[in-house]
Write a protein that holds these residues in place. Structure first.
Motif, PDB file in Angstrom:
ATOM      1  N   MET A  82       4.716  35.809  19.332  1.00 11.82           N
ATOM      2  CA  MET A  82       5.200  34.982  18.267  1.00 11.82           C
ATOM      3  C   MET A  82       4.074  34.162  17.674  1.00 11.82           C
ATOM      4  O   MET A  82       3.244  33.645  18.393  1.00 11.82           O
ATOM      5  N   THR A  83       4.137  34.017  16.380  1.00 14.72           N
ATOM      6  CA  THR A  83       3.142  33.174  15.714  1.00 14.72           C
ATOM      7  C   THR A  83       3.825  31.905  15.257  1.00 14.72           C
ATOM      8  O   THR A  83       4.953  31.905  14.781  1.00 14.72           O
ATOM      9  N   SER A  84       3.164  30.840  15.447  1.00 18.46           N
ATOM     10  CA  SER A  84       3.712  29.564  14.975  1.00 18.46           C
ATOM     11  C   SER A  84       2.728  28.978  13.971  1.00 18.46           C
ATOM     12  O   SER A  84       1.520  29.025  14.158  1.00 18.46           O
ATOM     13  N   SER A  85       3.300  28.449  12.920  1.00 19.95           N
ATOM     14  CA  SER A  85       2.435  27.838  11.918  1.00 19.95           C
ATOM     15  C   SER A  85       2.032  26.451  12.415  1.00 19.95           C
ATOM     16  O   SER A  85       2.797  25.755  13.069  1.00 19.95           O
ATOM     17  N   ALA A  86       0.846  26.056  12.111  1.00 18.29           N
ATOM     18  CA  ALA A  86       0.336  24.776  12.584  1.00 18.29           C
ATOM     19  C   ALA A  86       0.915  23.657  11.710  1.00 18.29           C
ATOM     20  O   ALA A  86       0.634  23.567  10.518  1.00 18.29           O
ATOM     21  N   LEU A  87       1.748  22.863  12.317  1.00 18.49           N
ATOM     22  CA  LEU A  87       2.322  21.728  11.610  1.00 18.49           C
ATOM     23  C   LEU A  87       1.465  20.498  11.850  1.00 18.49           C
ATOM     24  O   LEU A  87       0.923  20.314  12.938  1.00 18.49           O
ATOM     25  N   THR A  88       1.369  19.678  10.848  1.00 19.41           N
ATOM     26  CA  THR A  88       0.614  18.439  11.037  1.00 19.41           C
ATOM     27  C   THR A  88       1.474  17.463  11.831  1.00 19.41           C
ATOM     28  O   THR A  88       2.686  17.380  11.652  1.00 19.41           O
ATOM     29  N   LYS A  89       0.838  16.745  12.691  1.00 17.85           N
ATOM     30  CA  LYS A  89       1.568  15.799  13.517  1.00 17.85           C
ATOM     31  C   LYS A  89       1.923  14.564  12.686  1.00 17.85           C
ATOM     32  O   LYS A  89       1.132  14.125  11.854  1.00 17.85           O
ATOM     33  N   PRO A  90       3.087  14.031  12.895  1.00 20.43           N
ATOM     34  CA  PRO A  90       3.449  12.809  12.164  1.00 20.43           C
ATOM     35  C   PRO A  90       2.650  11.618  12.665  1.00 20.43           C
ATOM     36  O   PRO A  90       2.242  11.574  13.827  1.00 20.43           O
ATOM     37  N   GLN A  91       2.448  10.687  11.774  1.00 25.11           N
ATOM     38  CA  GLN A  91       1.701   9.497  12.145  1.00 25.11           C
ATOM     39  C   GLN A  91       2.625   8.594  12.949  1.00 25.11           C
ATOM     40  O   GLN A  91       3.640   8.108  12.449  1.00 25.11           O
ATOM     41  N   THR A  92       2.297   8.355  14.186  1.00 28.18           N
ATOM     42  CA  THR A  92       3.153   7.533  15.038  1.00 28.18           C
ATOM     43  C   THR A  92       2.568   6.151  15.278  1.00 28.18           C
ATOM     44  O   THR A  92       3.287   5.236  15.639  1.00 28.18           O
ATOM     45  N   CYS A  93       1.297   5.971  15.087  1.00 28.16           N
ATOM     46  CA  CYS A  93       0.666   4.679  15.338  1.00 28.16           C
ATOM     47  C   CYS A  93       0.096   4.142  14.021  1.00 28.16           C
ATOM     48  O   CYS A  93      -0.653   4.830  13.326  1.00 28.16           O
ATOM     49  N   GLY A  94       0.483   2.939  13.645  1.00 33.04           N
ATOM     50  CA  GLY A  94      -0.059   2.321  12.440  1.00 33.04           C
ATOM     51  C   GLY A  94       0.655   2.702  11.162  1.00 33.04           C
ATOM     52  O   GLY A  94       0.142   2.447  10.074  1.00 33.04           O
ATOM     53  N   LEU A  95       1.833   3.300  11.260  1.00 31.25           N
ATOM     54  CA  LEU A  95       2.552   3.722  10.053  1.00 31.25           C
ATOM     55  C   LEU A  95       3.009   2.512   9.243  1.00 31.25           C
ATOM     56  O   LEU A  95       2.895   2.502   8.020  1.00 31.25           O
ATOM     57  N   LEU A  96       3.519   1.498   9.904  1.00 36.20           N
ATOM     58  CA  LEU A  96       3.978   0.298   9.205  1.00 36.20           C
ATOM     59  C   LEU A  96       2.823  -0.378   8.483  1.00 36.20           C
ATOM     60  O   LEU A  96       2.961  -0.795   7.318  1.00 36.20           O
ATOM     61  N   ALA A  97       1.692  -0.498   9.119  1.00 38.30           N
ATOM     62  CA  ALA A  97       0.533  -1.148   8.495  1.00 38.30           C
ATOM     63  C   ALA A  97       0.064  -0.371   7.270  1.00 38.30           C
ATOM     64  O   ALA A  97      -0.287  -0.960   6.243  1.00 38.30           O
ATOM     65  N   THR A  98       0.096   0.946   7.360  1.00 39.47           N
ATOM     66  CA  THR A  98      -0.328   1.773   6.232  1.00 39.47           C
ATOM     67  C   THR A  98       0.625   1.610   5.053  1.00 39.47           C
ATOM     68  O   THR A  98       0.194   1.449   3.908  1.00 39.47           O
ATOM     69  N   CYS A  99       1.918   1.640   5.336  1.00 36.63           N
ATOM     70  CA  CYS A  99       2.904   1.495   4.261  1.00 36.63           C
ATOM     71  C   CYS A  99       2.864   0.098   3.658  1.00 36.63           C
ATOM     72  O   CYS A  99       2.960  -0.057   2.438  1.00 36.63           O
ATOM     73  N   LEU A 100       2.723  -0.928   4.501  1.00 41.15           N
ATOM     74  CA  LEU A 100       2.665  -2.289   3.988  1.00 41.15           C
ATOM     75  C   LEU A 100       1.436  -2.513   3.120  1.00 41.15           C
ATOM     76  O   LEU A 100       1.520  -3.196   2.090  1.00 41.15           O
ATOM     77  N   ARG A 101       0.331  -1.970   3.506  1.00 40.56           N
ATOM     78  CA  ARG A 101      -0.889  -2.118   2.711  1.00 40.56           C
ATOM     79  C   ARG A 101      -0.671  -1.540   1.319  1.00 40.56           C
ATOM     80  O   ARG A 101      -1.026  -2.157   0.303  1.00 40.56           O
ATOM     81  N   PHE A 102      -0.072  -0.381   1.254  1.00 43.09           N
ATOM     82  CA  PHE A 102       0.186   0.275  -0.029  1.00 43.09           C
ATOM     83  C   PHE A 102       1.148  -0.561  -0.874  1.00 43.09           C
ATOM     84  O   PHE A 102       0.911  -0.797  -2.063  1.00 43.09           O
ATOM     85  N   HIS A 103       2.247  -1.025  -0.269  1.00 47.37           N
ATOM     86  CA  HIS A 103       3.254  -1.742  -1.029  1.00 47.37           C
ATOM     87  C   HIS A 103       2.819  -3.160  -1.398  1.00 47.37           C
ATOM     88  O   HIS A 103       3.218  -3.673  -2.453  1.00 47.37           O
ATOM     89  N   ILE A 104       2.010  -3.795  -0.588  1.00 44.83           N
ATOM     90  CA  ILE A 104       1.523  -5.132  -0.937  1.00 44.83           C
ATOM     91  C   ILE A 104       0.569  -5.054  -2.122  1.00 44.83           C
ATOM     92  O   ILE A 104       0.631  -5.883  -3.034  1.00 44.83           O
ATOM     93  N   VAL A 105      -0.280  -4.060  -2.148  1.00 43.15           N
ATOM     94  CA  VAL A 105      -1.182  -3.881  -3.293  1.00 43.15           C
ATOM     95  C   VAL A 105      -0.372  -3.623  -4.558  1.00 43.15           C
ATOM     96  O   VAL A 105      -0.642  -4.212  -5.617  1.00 43.15           O
ATOM     97  N   GLY A 106       0.649  -2.791  -4.465  1.00 42.46           N
ATOM     98  CA  GLY A 106       1.507  -2.531  -5.622  1.00 42.46           C
ATOM     99  C   GLY A 106       2.238  -3.774  -6.078  1.00 42.46           C
ATOM    100  O   GLY A 106       2.371  -4.036  -7.279  1.00 42.46           O
ATOM    101  N   ALA A 107       2.736  -4.570  -5.144  1.00 46.55           N
ATOM    102  CA  ALA A 107       3.461  -5.790  -5.489  1.00 46.55           C
ATOM    103  C   ALA A 107       2.547  -6.807  -6.165  1.00 46.55           C
ATOM    104  O   ALA A 107       2.959  -7.491  -7.109  1.00 46.55           O
TER     105      ALA A 107
END
Length: 74
Positions: free
Chosen positions: A1-26
């Motif tokens: 069987m072949t499996s396609s390589a899925l990217t791993k989800p970001q589990t560490c620092g996701l909140l900080a990344t999203c907040l940085r983006f949204h604070i700059v937009g705000a």
């Protein structure tokens, strides 16, 4: 069987990344709204009393009547 390589989800620092983006937009949106308020809205609010301080309604009415805007008044 072949499996396609899925990217791993970001589990560490996701909140900080999203907040940085949204604070700059705000910040950008709030600066835009503040500049609109002080550049356009405030001068407009100050212009109304200046206009109506010397406004003569009867003189304006007579000019519009002479121009033919009012058909029912003679």
């Amino acid at each position: 069987m072949t499996s396609s390589a899925l990217t791993k989800p970001q589990t560490c620092g996701l909140l900080a990344t999203c907040l940085r983006f949204h604070i700059v937009g705000a910040v950008i949106v709030s600066l835009g709204v503040a500049s609109f308020k002080f550049a356009l809205a405030e001068p407009t609010k100050k212009a109304y009393p200046d206009f109506y301080r010397n406004y003569d309604t009867m003189k304006d009415f007579e000019e519009m009547k002479k121009a033919g805007i009012f058909h029912s008044s003679k």
